[in-house]
Design a protein around this motif. Structure first.
Motif, PDB file in Angstrom:
ATOM      1  N   VAL A   1      63.388  65.130  57.874  1.00  0.00           N
ATOM      2  CA  VAL A   1      62.419  65.658  56.903  1.00  0.00           C
ATOM      3  C   VAL A   1      62.504  67.181  56.887  1.00  0.00           C
ATOM      4  N   LEU A   2      62.448  67.769  55.691  1.00  0.00           N
ATOM      5  CA  LEU A   2      62.389  69.230  55.575  1.00  0.00           C
ATOM      6  C   LEU A   2      61.102  69.599  54.837  1.00  0.00           C
ATOM      7  N   VAL A   3      60.419  70.620  55.344  1.00  0.00           N
ATOM      8  CA  VAL A   3      59.118  71.013  54.783  1.00  0.00           C
ATOM      9  C   VAL A   3      59.161  72.474  54.338  1.00  0.00           C
TER      10      VAL A   3
ATOM     11  N   LYS B   1      64.594  63.804  53.426  1.00  0.00           N
ATOM     12  CA  LYS B   1      63.300  63.714  52.724  1.00  0.00           C
ATOM     13  C   LYS B   1      62.639  65.094  52.688  1.00  0.00           C
ATOM     14  N   THR B   2      61.986  65.410  51.577  1.00  0.00           N
ATOM     15  CA  THR B   2      61.355  66.727  51.440  1.00  0.00           C
ATOM     16  C   THR B   2      59.838  66.609  51.252  1.00  0.00           C
ATOM     17  N   ILE B   3      59.130  67.536  51.889  1.00  0.00           N
ATOM     18  CA  ILE B   3      57.689  67.704  51.634  1.00  0.00           C
ATOM     19  C   ILE B   3      57.526  69.132  51.148  1.00  0.00           C
TER      20      ILE B   3
ATOM     21  N   SER C   1      60.850  67.584  45.231  1.00  0.00           N
ATOM     22  CA  SER C   1      59.829  67.148  46.204  1.00  0.00           C
ATOM     23  C   SER C   1      59.741  65.633  46.308  1.00  0.00           C
ATOM     24  N   ASP C   2      60.006  65.097  47.505  1.00  0.00           N
ATOM     25  CA  ASP C   2      59.721  63.676  47.725  1.00  0.00           C
ATOM     26  C   ASP C   2      58.216  63.508  47.829  1.00  0.00           C
ATOM     27  N   VAL C   3      57.582  64.422  48.562  1.00  0.00           N
ATOM     28  CA  VAL C   3      56.118  64.437  48.624  1.00  0.00           C
ATOM     29  C   VAL C   3      55.654  65.833  48.230  1.00  0.00           C
TER      30      VAL C   3
END
Ligand SMILES: Nc1ncnc2c1ncn2[C@@H]1O[C@H](COP(=O)(O)OP(=O)(O)OP(=O)(O)O)[C@@H](O)[C@H]1O
Ligand SMILES: [K+]
Length: 351
Positions: A138-140, A163-165, A183-185
């Motif tokens: 995950v990358l934020v 996956k991106t937040i 953006s995934d989230v």
């Protein structure tokens, strides 16, 4: 260089909070006496990274601090929290980001933020971090560094199926549409949702409406946090927008609650990729709910050991469903074997 694959990488800001408490805020040109001073670790990127790390995620921070006392201190803070610092750069061209905060006895504040070294984080640093980004789960990103750097980081992650937040904070009104697609989230609070959609968001109903509008712009899912009311969750594949309530607690200090929520969400996405987003949000609500019951930002973030076990296990329903799928698979392959015994045995003898 990082050898082990990371769970969560955060590309974002570090700020040193210099907090003075005084009976009132000084007027222009005035000097007054305060009664308390403390230094805190802040910056949305670092806060989110520290929360994910405290829950047990293998984390790395991609950021820039100054070659100064505050920068050295911040790097030590990351190390103390088990955050990988291979991609924390130090520059002589700007000071470590700082927020000078004055709080009066009514709890009102006046704040000056100097982003400093944070604004010098760019594509070169992202290229250096690319091998680690490619392997992360995950990358934020947020908006306390140059927006182009945040967008590039999200796009790099997405190209590599990470996956991106994206937490669009602090919000800017004309956010580049590419942020939504990357953006995934897309995770924001009420005031950010209001600024981005141009319509007021003060209750759950408004949040459902704002969420639908944000989802239309191309993100895969939207989470809007609502303080003591929890959050709403919307996913592109599902038509319903869901309110995920939480147990409201008496808040002592809500500073950094949003970052605690985002960091917790990143941890759950990395550790339980098959968990429904709604369940991750329910648990992130609980983690952030702990943070509002203590003073400070990072200082208030719970550690894994402080949380009830049920927040750190796969939910029973998901285990049951996966066991059920496994049983069906076994039954199916058993039937297949019964029908085609020779095919199976010849494959076996060749192997
Ligand atoms: N009083 C409360 N009781 C329980 N949970 C809370 C409370 N306040 C906040 N939370 C939790 O924290 C999450 C984030 O809070 P909020 O929506 O206020 O974020 P925020 O406005 O970005 O916060 P901040 O700017 O103070 O960091 C909420 O979704 C909720 O899970
Ligand atoms: K707090």
């Amino acid at each position: 260089m990082t050898e082990e694959a990371l769970d969560v990488m955060v590309v974002g800001s570090c700020m040193t909070d210099l907090v003075s408490q005084a009976p009132r805020l000084p007027k222009a040109g005035e000097t007054i006496h305060g009664h308390k001073f403390f230094i805190g670790f802040g910056g949305k990127g670092a806060n989110q990274c520290i929360q994910a790390a405290r829950l047990g995620a293998k984390t790395a921070m991609v950021c820039k601090v100054g070659k100064d006392f505050f920068g050295d201190n911040y790097i030590q803070n990351f190390k103390d929290n088990g955050v990988n610092t291979d991609f924390v750069g130090q520059t002589s061209d700007a000071a470590t980001g700082a927020a000078s905060i004055i709080v009066n006895s009514a709890g009102e504040n006046a704040i000056v933020i100097v982003a400093g070294a944070n604004m010098l984080l760019g594509s070169e640093e992202l290229q250096n971090a690319l091998p680690a980004i490619k392997q992360a789960k995950v990358l934020v990103c947020q908006l306390e560094i140059s927006p182009q750097t945040s967008l590039l980081a999200l796009q790099m992650a997405q190209e590599n199926k990470v996956k991106t937040i994206f937490n669009p904070a602090p919000a800017i009104p004309d956010l580049d549409a590419a942020f939504y697609r990357a953006s995934d989230v897309f995770c924001c609070n009420e005031s950010e949702a209001e600024l981005l959609t141009g319509s007021s968001v003060v209750n759950v109903e408004d949040a459902h409406r704002a969420g639908r509008e944000l989802l239309k712009r191309g993100c895969r899912s939207v989470v809007i946090t609502l303080g003591p009311q929890g959050c709403v969750v919307l996913e592109a594949e599902e038509s319903a927008s869901k309110h995920v309530p939480t147990t409201a607690v008496t808040a002592v200090d809500t500073t950094g609650a949003g970052d605690s929520f985002t960091g917790a969400l990143a941890f759950y996405m990395a550790h339980y990729p098959t968990m429904p987003l709604e369940e991750m949000a329910r648990r992130a609500n609980r983690v952030a709910g702990v943070s509002v019951q203590a003073v400070g930002t990072q200082a208030s973030y719970p550690l894994r050991k402080d949380l009830p076990a049920e927040l750190l296990q796969m939910p029973t329903i998901v285990c049951t469903v996966s066991q059920w799928c496994f049983q069906i698979f076994q039954v199916d392959s058993g039937a297949y074997r019964r029908k085609r015994p020779r095919f199976i045995s010849s494959n076996l003898s060749r192997g």
